[in-house]
Design an enzyme around this catalytic site. Structure first.
Site, PDB file in Angstrom:
ATOM      1  CG  HIS A   1     -19.968 -33.530  35.191  1.00  0.00           C
ATOM      2  ND1 HIS A   1     -19.972 -34.702  34.492  1.00  0.00           N
ATOM      3  CD2 HIS A   1     -20.898 -32.748  34.594  1.00  0.00           C
ATOM      4  CE1 HIS A   1     -20.865 -34.635  33.519  1.00  0.00           C
ATOM      5  NE2 HIS A   1     -21.439 -33.461  33.549  1.00  0.00           N
ATOM      6  N   GLY A   2     -16.248 -32.255  37.821  1.00  0.00           N
ATOM      7  CA  GLY A   2     -15.711 -31.401  38.877  1.00  0.00           C
ATOM      8  C   GLY A   2     -14.758 -32.113  39.795  1.00  0.00           C
TER       9      GLY A   2
END
Lengths: 464, 355
Positions: A323-324
């Site tokens: 996700h990041g």
């Protein structure tokens, strides 16, 4: 190109659909090539440089699987698989994680690696894992014989290219080849339109409004009281859902107009009664990918209780990292994993708790963890959570409310969001009977949505 | 489903046409026509409305420039100069933006008697095509006569809810028509500023150079956006004024070693402007009675609106006018004054007063 833009709605989409079906009448291969061309236009519209990266990635992956299919030597096949995995991870690693890694090395060892600004290519996380799944499947099954055009179209097919749903080749490519899907179908066209409009309305009338207040709140944390943070957390919880599920609805709707079915990505996630249940309902195609390509190969839960715990944590760690590039995402993933395990091992006790309390507990956990997902640092999240439970101010900040920039009260938007998420069946469950009246209503909703497009917005899930 | 599809597409077309018709008829940004009688038009969006006002309104004088011209009263101006003026300022205006206004006025058949503008020194060394895209999306579709790019204007929820519906409501409740008075259309209420918090630094003698490159950019900017227009229209008098930026503005430049640079920019621009007989340049930077009185200012640039009347009177009386004869001496004295100003004492006094 954004789905919620004039050029997409008024020019790109009508052109893509009309010419695709016209070309299909004369030459289906040409129609596929046309769709590939349109998908590349869609992808490179704002930043043509991204095209080089995606095209190179498609060519390399296709070549590796092509050689793999032709070889019967297991060692060669395995080497090609490993090479492919390394190249894909290196590609996404360079664009998404290099600066994060450098920053950590600099912090830990006092080094001085330059942190350069690297622009993250659109949808790289999505098309990379889609290609990894194809690579692994090609390794397992040498009978996958798609030509380059089919493969390239599978990766770039524009409805799912930049934010999913994450599709498998086995559910997309056969549809490209299906002769029954090559003629325009008025029923699919209309249903696709209604899904697209529903998704657009979710984005424009709920997610974007909530996003205004959320942006203000996260930029002004010091000014917020506990009630403000509760409202911010709820606003973000619903913003991210309506934003992402709105996008998925639009993607599925567009695909439907082409007579293609994309996999379901959401199943009323905020109705979940446990964290495990939540992950069966939220971003279902990502959960499916992580389960199929990481959890099962690690042995799943059939390798003993301890290893099953580790496997689950690995899956959620990967989910967080995917996700990041920030410790907030890693912690968010791990906390979800830990809480899922807690739920798993206390099932006999928790199953006796009335459903309403289980639902409430799950919703609150998800809600508080979304704050971590949105926060710029773990310390910001801790600050917010502490403040949430201080109950220092009994009134809402006027600045926060006004920054939602909404004609109706943001509290009403949040209440409406709760109602939609909890009380209404989702698109896939609901059986709608469309009549002339509903056609007029959808037309009015589309025009209303188009009228709001002058306020440009960006989809949250593009950067993942 | 064919029936539903047909109904859907016809309805989309119908609803879109209705919305477009309302916007085109009311036209709150004057993109298609002059204001309709009986409706009240709110003037509150400079970058969207100024171009339309220029095209369709009736006037013989334009007051334009940056936010420093937002507080001028057109009635006061008209009384002094016997004109029919409209006020078209842009917050943070670039020279390109104001030039577009002048050109549009001439192109749409307006005979301009006077063009009055603030001569904003901070935008002189800037690309001649630069417009302020940093302040929000630039509504380019309102700056051309191409009909097919007008969609964001004619099918726009803000136009409908913030402009057309209030206009219709006022009409239905028999409120008088018209438009926001240019006198009321202002930068904002005056709030005296605190200038405390600066460090008591001396002047930096490592001066920033005004290079040949800077001079070329400035010349190109002025040539394309001011001089060529002035030469083409000798019938118009272009009245420009360099505003009285306050002493803190000068101090901030001085401690960064930019004082000679700023004076050179003004001087170079003056040389170029004085080549055109129909351009009159007034400079209020030397009005130290104003610039050193910080109570008149709400920041380094903006001053109380009452000063606008004084500035107009001075212009009317040809005070502060720069000429080929006086400009060298004027800028030498100006640089000398601000170079020798005791900024350390100034900052200390301001900081002490604020405690």
């Amino acid at each position: 190109m954004l789905f919620n833009s004039f050029i997409f709605i008024l020019i790109f989409l009508p052109l893509a659909i009309a010419l695709y079906f016209i070309l299909n009448k004369y030459n289906p291969k040409l129609a596929q090539a046309y769709l590939l061309g349109m998908s590349l236009w869609f992808y490179g519209y704002q930043t043509p440089e991204y095209l080089i990266i995606i095209i190179a990635s498609i060519i390399v992956n296709y070549l590796l699987t092509y050689i793999m299919r032709r070889s019967s030597d297991k060692k060669i096949r395995l080497s090609l698989l490993i090479l492919g995995l390394i190249l894909n991870v290196a590609n996404i690693g360079y664009y998404k994680y290099l600066n994060f890694i450098k920053w950590n090395i600099n912090t830990l060892f006092g080094t001085d690696f330059a942190i350069n600004s690297i622009v993250l290519p659109l949808g790289i996380s999505f098309y990379t894992i889609q290609q990894i799944s194809f690579l692994v499947d090609s390794y397992k099954n040498s009978n996958l014989k798609y030509n380059f055009l089919e493969y390239a179209l599978f990766v770039t097919y524009f409805p799912q290219l930049v934010a999913g749903p994450i599709c498998y080749h086995s559910e997309i490519i056969p549809q490209f080849e299906d002769d029954n899907k090559k003629r325009i179908n008025s029923s699919n066209l209309f249903i696709g339109l209604t899904w697209f409009i529903t998704g657009l309305a979710k984005k424009v009338f709920i997610a974007d409004i909530l996003g205004n207040g959320v942006n203000y709140a996260f930029d002004n944390l010091e000014l917020l009281g506990s009630l403000d943070i509760w409202i911010t957390s709820l606003a973000y919880t619903f913003q991210i859902y309506f934003d992402f599920s709105g996008y998925s609805d639009m993607a599925c709707g567009i695909a439907k107009m082409f007579n293609f079915d994309l996999p379901q990505n959401f199943n009323s996630p905020y109705k979940a009664l446990s964290i495990r249940d939540f992950w069966k309902r939220w971003h279902m195609t990502l959960t499916r990918f992580l389960t199929t390509y990481i959890y099962f190969p690690l042995g799943g839960n059939r390798v003993g209780a301890f290893k099953a715990v580790i496997n689950t944590l690995i899956v959620f760690l990967v989910s967080g990292i995917w996700h990041g590039a920030n410790f907030t995402f890693i912690l968010w993933g791990l906390l979800h994993g830990i809480l899922l395990l807690v739920g798993r091992y206390t099932k006999t006790i928790t199953s006796k708790i009335p459903k309403i309390f289980r639902w409430f507990g799950t919703f609150m956990i998800v809600n508080v963890l979304w704050l971590l997902f949105r926060a710029s640092g773990i310390s910001d999240w801790i600050f917010m959570v502490k403040k949430m439970f201080h109950f220092d101010k009994a009134e809402l900040s006027h600045e926060l409310l006004s920054n939602f920039d909404s004609a109706v009260s943001p509290l009403l938007v949040i209440a409406l969001s709760i109602l939609i998420c909890i009380a209404l069946p989702n698109n896939y469950v609901r059986t709608r009977k469309h009549n002339t009246f509903s056609a007029v209503i959808y037309a009015a909703l589309l025009v209303l949505c188009i009228m709001t497009l002058n306020r440009v917005s960006i989809f949250l899930y593009f950067n993942f | 489903m064919k029936k539903q599809l047909t109904v859907f597409f016809i309805s989309v077309l119908l609803f879109t046409c209705i919305i477009m018709s309302i916007t085109i008829y009311m036209d709150p940004f004057f993109h298609y026509h002059a204001p309709l009688k009986g409706y009240y038009y709110s003037l509150d969006n400079e970058r969207s409305q100024n171009f339309g006002i220029t095209t369709f309104w009736d006037y013989d004088t334009i007051i334009t420039g940056s936010s420093l011209t937002q507080n001028y009263h057109t009635t006061e101006f008209d009384e002094m100069f016997d004109t029919r003026s409209i006020k078209l300022p842009f917050s943070g205006a670039t020279f390109k933006e104001t030039a577009d206004i002048f050109k549009r006025a001439y192109d749409t058949g307006h005979d301009l008697k006077i063009v009055f503008r603030s001569f904003d020194v901070n935008h002189l060394v800037e690309d001649s095509d630069y417009v302020r895209t940093d302040l929000g999306e630039y509504p380019e579709y309102l700056y051309n006569d191409i009909w097919w790019d007008d969609f964001p204007y004619v099918v726009n929820i803000d136009i409908l809810t913030d402009y057309c519906i209030p206009m219709i409501r006022k009409r239905l409740t028999h409120k008088p028509g018209g438009h926001t008075s240019f006198n009321d259309y202002m930068f904002g209420e005056f709030i005296p500023a605190s200038f405390a918090g600066r460090e008591a630094l001396p002047i930096d003698n490592n001066t920033v150079k005004f290079t040949v490159g800077d001079s070329e950019i400035l010349t190109d900017n002025l040539e394309k956006n001011v001089l060529s227009i002035a030469r083409e229209h000798p019938e118009t008098t272009f009245i420009f004024f360099i505003p009285p930026y306050n002493i803190m503005w000068w101090r901030d430049h001085a401690v960064k070693g930019e004082l000679p640079y700023v004076c050179n920019v003004m001087k170079r621009a003056t040389v170029l402007l004085l080549e055109c007989d129909n351009i009159k340049l007034y400079c209020f930077a030397g009005r130290t009675d104003l610039t050193t009185n910080l109570s008149l200012y709400e920041d380094e640039y903006h001053y109380i609106s009452e000063l606008n009347g004084d500035i107009l009177s001075s212009i009317k009386n040809n005070e502060c006018l720069l000429t080929k004869e006086n400009y060298i001496k004027y800028f030498d004295e100006l640089e000398n004054y601000y170079k020798n100003y005791d900024y350390v004492t100034l900052v200390n006094n301001v900081n002490t007063a604020d405690e």
